[in-house]
Scaffold this motif. Structure first.
Motif, PDB file in Angstrom:
ATOM      1  N   VAL A  16       2.158   7.167  -6.293  1.00  0.00           N
ATOM      2  CA  VAL A  16       1.185   8.233  -6.598  1.00  0.00           C
ATOM      3  C   VAL A  16       1.792   9.594  -6.263  1.00  0.00           C
ATOM      4  O   VAL A  16       1.749  10.542  -7.063  1.00  0.00           O
ATOM      5  CB  VAL A  16      -0.135   8.010  -5.806  1.00  0.00           C
ATOM      6  CG1 VAL A  16      -1.046   9.227  -5.918  1.00  0.00           C
ATOM      7  CG2 VAL A  16      -0.856   6.775  -6.319  1.00  0.00           C
ATOM      8  N   ILE A  17       2.415   9.637  -5.053  1.00  0.00           N
ATOM      9  CA  ILE A  17       3.000  10.903  -4.602  1.00  0.00           C
ATOM     10  C   ILE A  17       4.138  11.326  -5.530  1.00  0.00           C
ATOM     11  O   ILE A  17       4.247  12.501  -5.909  1.00  0.00           O
ATOM     12  CB  ILE A  17       3.484  10.779  -3.144  1.00  0.00           C
ATOM     13  CG1 ILE A  17       2.256  10.694  -2.229  1.00  0.00           C
ATOM     14  CG2 ILE A  17       4.370  11.952  -2.740  1.00  0.00           C
ATOM     15  CD1 ILE A  17       2.563  10.305  -0.815  1.00  0.00           C
ATOM     16  N   ASN A  18       4.960  10.349  -5.942  1.00  0.00           N
ATOM     17  CA  ASN A  18       6.059  10.650  -6.859  1.00  0.00           C
ATOM     18  C   ASN A  18       5.544  11.226  -8.156  1.00  0.00           C
ATOM     19  O   ASN A  18       6.090  12.201  -8.676  1.00  0.00           O
ATOM     20  CB  ASN A  18       6.858   9.380  -7.156  1.00  0.00           C
ATOM     21  CG  ASN A  18       7.979   9.195  -6.150  1.00  0.00           C
ATOM     22  OD1 ASN A  18       8.339  10.143  -5.456  1.00  0.00           O
ATOM     23  ND2 ASN A  18       8.525   8.002  -6.064  1.00  0.00           N
ATOM     24  N   SER A  19       4.487  10.586  -8.668  1.00  0.00           N
ATOM     25  CA  SER A  19       3.986  11.060  -9.959  1.00  0.00           C
ATOM     26  C   SER A  19       3.349  12.445  -9.789  1.00  0.00           C
ATOM     27  O   SER A  19       3.487  13.311 -10.661  1.00  0.00           O
ATOM     28  CB  SER A  19       3.015  10.050 -10.572  1.00  0.00           C
ATOM     29  OG  SER A  19       1.691  10.363 -10.221  1.00  0.00           O
ATOM     30  N   GLN A  20       2.693  12.646  -8.631  1.00  0.00           N
ATOM     31  CA  GLN A  20       2.133  13.979  -8.354  1.00  0.00           C
ATOM     32  C   GLN A  20       3.257  15.011  -8.269  1.00  0.00           C
ATOM     33  O   GLN A  20       3.164  16.111  -8.813  1.00  0.00           O
ATOM     34  CB  GLN A  20       1.371  13.960  -7.028  1.00  0.00           C
ATOM     35  CG  GLN A  20      -0.033  13.385  -7.163  1.00  0.00           C
ATOM     36  CD  GLN A  20      -0.738  13.303  -5.834  1.00  0.00           C
ATOM     37  OE1 GLN A  20      -0.108  13.434  -4.779  1.00  0.00           O
ATOM     38  NE2 GLN A  20      -2.031  13.075  -5.866  1.00  0.00           N
ATOM     39  N   ASN A  21       4.318  14.569  -7.575  1.00  0.00           N
ATOM     40  CA  ASN A  21       5.462  15.462  -7.396  1.00  0.00           C
ATOM     41  C   ASN A  21       6.065  15.866  -8.743  1.00  0.00           C
ATOM     42  O   ASN A  21       6.352  17.043  -8.988  1.00  0.00           O
ATOM     43  CB  ASN A  21       6.502  14.747  -6.535  1.00  0.00           C
ATOM     44  CG  ASN A  21       7.514  15.706  -5.953  1.00  0.00           C
ATOM     45  OD1 ASN A  21       7.181  16.858  -5.703  1.00  0.00           O
ATOM     46  ND2 ASN A  21       8.740  15.249  -5.787  1.00  0.00           N
TER      47      ASN A  21
ATOM     48  N   GLU B 231       0.835  -1.206   0.000  1.00  0.00           N
ATOM     49  CA  GLU B 231       0.000   0.000   0.000  1.00  0.00           C
ATOM     50  C   GLU B 231       0.868   1.254   0.000  1.00  0.00           C
ATOM     51  O   GLU B 231       0.625   2.205  -0.744  1.00  0.00           O
ATOM     52  CB  GLU B 231      -0.897   0.030   1.246  1.00  0.00           C
ATOM     53  CG  GLU B 231      -2.140  -0.832   1.128  1.00  0.00           C
ATOM     54  CD  GLU B 231      -2.882  -0.948   2.455  1.00  0.00           C
ATOM     55  OE1 GLU B 231      -3.806  -1.749   2.531  1.00  0.00           O
ATOM     56  OE2 GLU B 231      -2.501  -0.223   3.419  1.00  0.00           O
ATOM     57  N   THR B 232       1.897   1.212   0.868  1.00  0.00           N
ATOM     58  CA  THR B 232       2.788   2.358   0.992  1.00  0.00           C
ATOM     59  C   THR B 232       3.511   2.618  -0.322  1.00  0.00           C
ATOM     60  O   THR B 232       3.660   3.775  -0.744  1.00  0.00           O
ATOM     61  CB  THR B 232       3.805   2.106   2.110  1.00  0.00           C
ATOM     62  OG1 THR B 232       3.104   1.718   3.272  1.00  0.00           O
ATOM     63  CG2 THR B 232       4.628   3.339   2.411  1.00  0.00           C
ATOM     64  N   GLU B 233       3.938   1.519  -0.974  1.00  0.00           N
ATOM     65  CA  GLU B 233       4.621   1.667  -2.253  1.00  0.00           C
ATOM     66  C   GLU B 233       3.706   2.310  -3.284  1.00  0.00           C
ATOM     67  O   GLU B 233       4.130   3.185  -4.051  1.00  0.00           O
ATOM     68  CB  GLU B 233       5.109   0.298  -2.743  1.00  0.00           C
ATOM     69  CG  GLU B 233       6.435  -0.100  -2.098  1.00  0.00           C
ATOM     70  CD  GLU B 233       6.834  -1.528  -2.422  1.00  0.00           C
ATOM     71  OE1 GLU B 233       7.959  -1.897  -2.097  1.00  0.00           O
ATOM     72  OE2 GLU B 233       6.012  -2.266  -2.994  1.00  0.00           O
TER      73      GLU B 233
END
Lengths: 181, 259
Positions: free
Chosen positions: B121-126, B114-116
Motif C-alpha cells: 500500500v505504502i509503495n503504491s502511495q509512494n 500484514e506488513t507486506e
C-alpha cells in the motif's frame, strides 16, 4: 477402604510398572480392601485370609509387568488372582484337613437367614447397606463375584433361567450402587 | 440394541468379573471407546463390586507385604524419579516450546503478511506521490513559463472580443514586438463542431496572415504559442475546417482585437 487419589486405569498400570514405593502404596491403598474382602468371603479364617492376601500381592507385584490391558481391566485381573488363590487354597488338602472353616460352598453362596450373621460387618467388613441386599441377589453376587461362576453356571447351579440371573445381577448391582458414596 | 439396552444386558458385570470370551471383551471395550456412558457404567460397576464386601486388612499387613516385595529401593527411587521426571519435564518443555514456537510462527507469518500488505500500500502511495510530484513539478514549470510570458514587459496584451455570432467569446493575445512571439489565451469560445477548428490570423497591412490553429485541449497550459509575426495591426479568430484554410472565412469570424 481409602481411595485418596483417583487414577485412571492407564495411569495406574504405568505407575505400578515402576515397581517403586509409590507404586506399592497406590496398589495397596486402592486394592487391599477389595481383595481382602474377596479372599475373606471364600476363606473366612482371618489369619489364613491374610496369608493369602500377602501371596496375592506378591503374585500381582511379580506379574504386573506382564499385565496386558487388552486382556481386561486391571481390577478384573487382580480379582481373578485373589479369587483363584483363595479357591485354590479352599481346595487344598491342608484346608480340608484343618477343617476349621466352613465348607467353601456354604460360605460363598448358601446364604440364608441363619447364616447371615457370618456375613455381617464384624466378620468381613461388609457395610450395613450391603447386608440388606435381598438374599436372591446376594446369593447370585456371591456365586459370580466370589466363586467365579459364569452367569450361565450360576443359572444352572441355582436352577433358575439365565434371563432371571441377568435381571437379578443387574438389579443387585444397581442396589449395591446406592452404597457407593 | 440401544446403548441403554446394551448397558442393562448384564454384559458389563460379566466383563468386570472376567467371564467374557475374548471376542465379547473386545466388543465391550470397543463400545466403551465409542460410548462414554458405557465407559462410565464399566467404572461404576467396577467401583460397586470393589466396594461390595470390601474389608480393610490389619494395618500391619501393609508393611509386612512390602517386606516380601521387590520394591525399587529408596535410593533408586528418587534417582529414577528425578531422571524420569527430568526427562518428562524435558519432553514437556520441548512440547511446550514446539507448540509455542508453532503459535509464534503463525503469528509471525500473519504479521509478515500484514506488513507486506502495508508495504505494498505504502509503495503504491509512494509511486502516486512521485507521479503526482512529477506532474506538479511539470505543471509548476509550465506555470512559471506562462508567468514569465505574462510578466514580460515586451509582450503586448491584445484583447480579442466576441463578434456578433458569439458575443461572449473572449481571448487574449500576447505579442512580443521585439522577438515576434505570439501567445494566445482562450478565455471563452463555443466548442468547435466536428471536423472544424479555430484558426488565428494576424492582420498585417490589411491582409490576414495565418499564424496557427488553436488547440482546445483543456489539459494543455492556457497560453498557447503561435507562429511568430511581425508588424501585426490586429488579430482575429475564425472557425475553419480542421487543419486550417489559406484564407479566413469572413462569415465565421468569432474574435477580433486591434493591437
Amino acid at each position: 477402604m481409602e481411595r485418596k487419589i483417583k487414577y485412571t486405569e492407564e495411569e495406574l498400570v504405568s505407575l505400578l510398572k515402576n515397581k517403586d514405593a509409590i507404586a506399592y502404596n497406590v496398589l495397596y491403598d486402592n486394592y487391599s480392601a477389595s481383595l481382602y474382602g474377596i479372599i475373606s468371603r471364600i476363606i473366612p479364617a482371618e489369619e489364613i485370609a491374610q496369608d493369602i492376601l500377602q501371596d496375592v500381592f506378591v503374585k500381582i507385584w511379580k506379574a504386573i509387568e506382564h499385565y496386558d490391558k487388552s486382556k481386561g481391566r486391571l481390577f478384573t485381573w487382580m480379582l481373578n488372582i485373589a479369587r483363584n488363590s483363595a479357591i485354590d487354597y479352599s481346595r487344598s488338602k491342608q484346608f480340608k484337613l484343618e477343617n476349621k472353616i466352613q465348607d467353601i460352598d456354604n460360605s460363598v453362596y448358601e446364604v440364608n437367614k441363619q447364616k447371615s450373621s457370618s456375613f455381617n460387618t464384624d466378620l468381613i467388613g461388609v457395610k450395613e447397606e450391603v447386608i440388606k441386599l435381598k438374599d436372591d441377589y446376594r446369593i447370585l453376587i456371591d456365586l459370580i463375584y466370589f466363586k467365579g461362576f459364569t452367569q450361565e453356571e450360576a443359572a444352572k447351579e441355582l436352577n433358575i433361567p439365565l434371563g432371571t440371573v441377568k435381571t437379578r445381577v443387574r438389579a443387585a448391582i444397581i442396589e449395591l450402587r446406592k452404597t457407593l458414596k | 440394541m440401544t446403548v441403554e439396552e446394551y448397558i442393562s444386558s448384564g454384559i458389563i458385570e460379566r466383563y468386570i468379573v472376567g467371564e467374557l470370551s475374548e471376542k465379547e471383551r473386545i466388543d465391550v471395550e470397543a463400545m466403551a471407546m465409542q460410548y462414554p456412558e458405557v465407559k462410565a457404567e464399566i467404572e461404576l460397576t467396577e467401583a460397586t463390586l470393589m466396594n461390595f464386601a470390601s474389608k480393610t486388612p490389619p494395618v500391619r499387613l501393609k508393611q509386612k507385604i512390602a517386606g516380601r516385595l521387590d520394591i525399587n529401593t529408596a535410593k533408586v527411587i528418587p534417582l529414577n524419579e528425578k531422571k524420569s521426571s527430568s526427562l518428562m519435564w524435558l519432553v514437556a518443555a520441548s512440547l511446550l516450546l514446539l507448540v509455542g514456537s508453532s503459535i509464534y510462527n503463525v503469528i509471525l507469518t500473519t504479521k509478515l503478511s500484514e506488513t507486506e500488505d502495508q508495504l505494498a500500500v505504502i509503495n503504491s502511495q509512494n509511486q502516486k506521490f512521485v507521479s503526482d510530484f512529477d506532474a506538479q513539478s511539470k505543471s509548476y514549470g509550465e506555470m512559471a513559463q506562462q508567468m514569465a510570458i505574462l510578466m514580460n514587459p515586451n509582450n503586448n496584451k491584445v484583447m480579442l472580443k466576441g463578434m456578433d455570432i458569439a458575443p461572449t467569446a473572449l481571448a487574449i493575445v500576447y505579442w512580443n514586438k521585439q522577438n515576434k512571439d505570439v501567445y494566445i489565451n482562450v478565455n471563452a469560445l463555443p466548442s468547435a463542431a466536428d471536423g472544424m477548428q479555430y484558426q488565428l490570423w494576424a492582420i498585417v497591412d490589411g491582409k490576414p496572415v495565418d499564424i496557427g490553429m488553436l488547440d482546445m485541449n483543456p489539459d494543455l497550459p492556457p497560453l498557447h504559442k503561435m507562429k511568430s509575426i511581425n508588424g501585426a495591426q490586429a488579430f482575429a479568430v475564425t472557425l475553419e475546417k480542421k487543419g486550417g484554410s489559406p484564407t479566413p472565412n469572413m462569415n465565421a469570424m468569432y474574435l477580433m482585437g486591434n493591437v
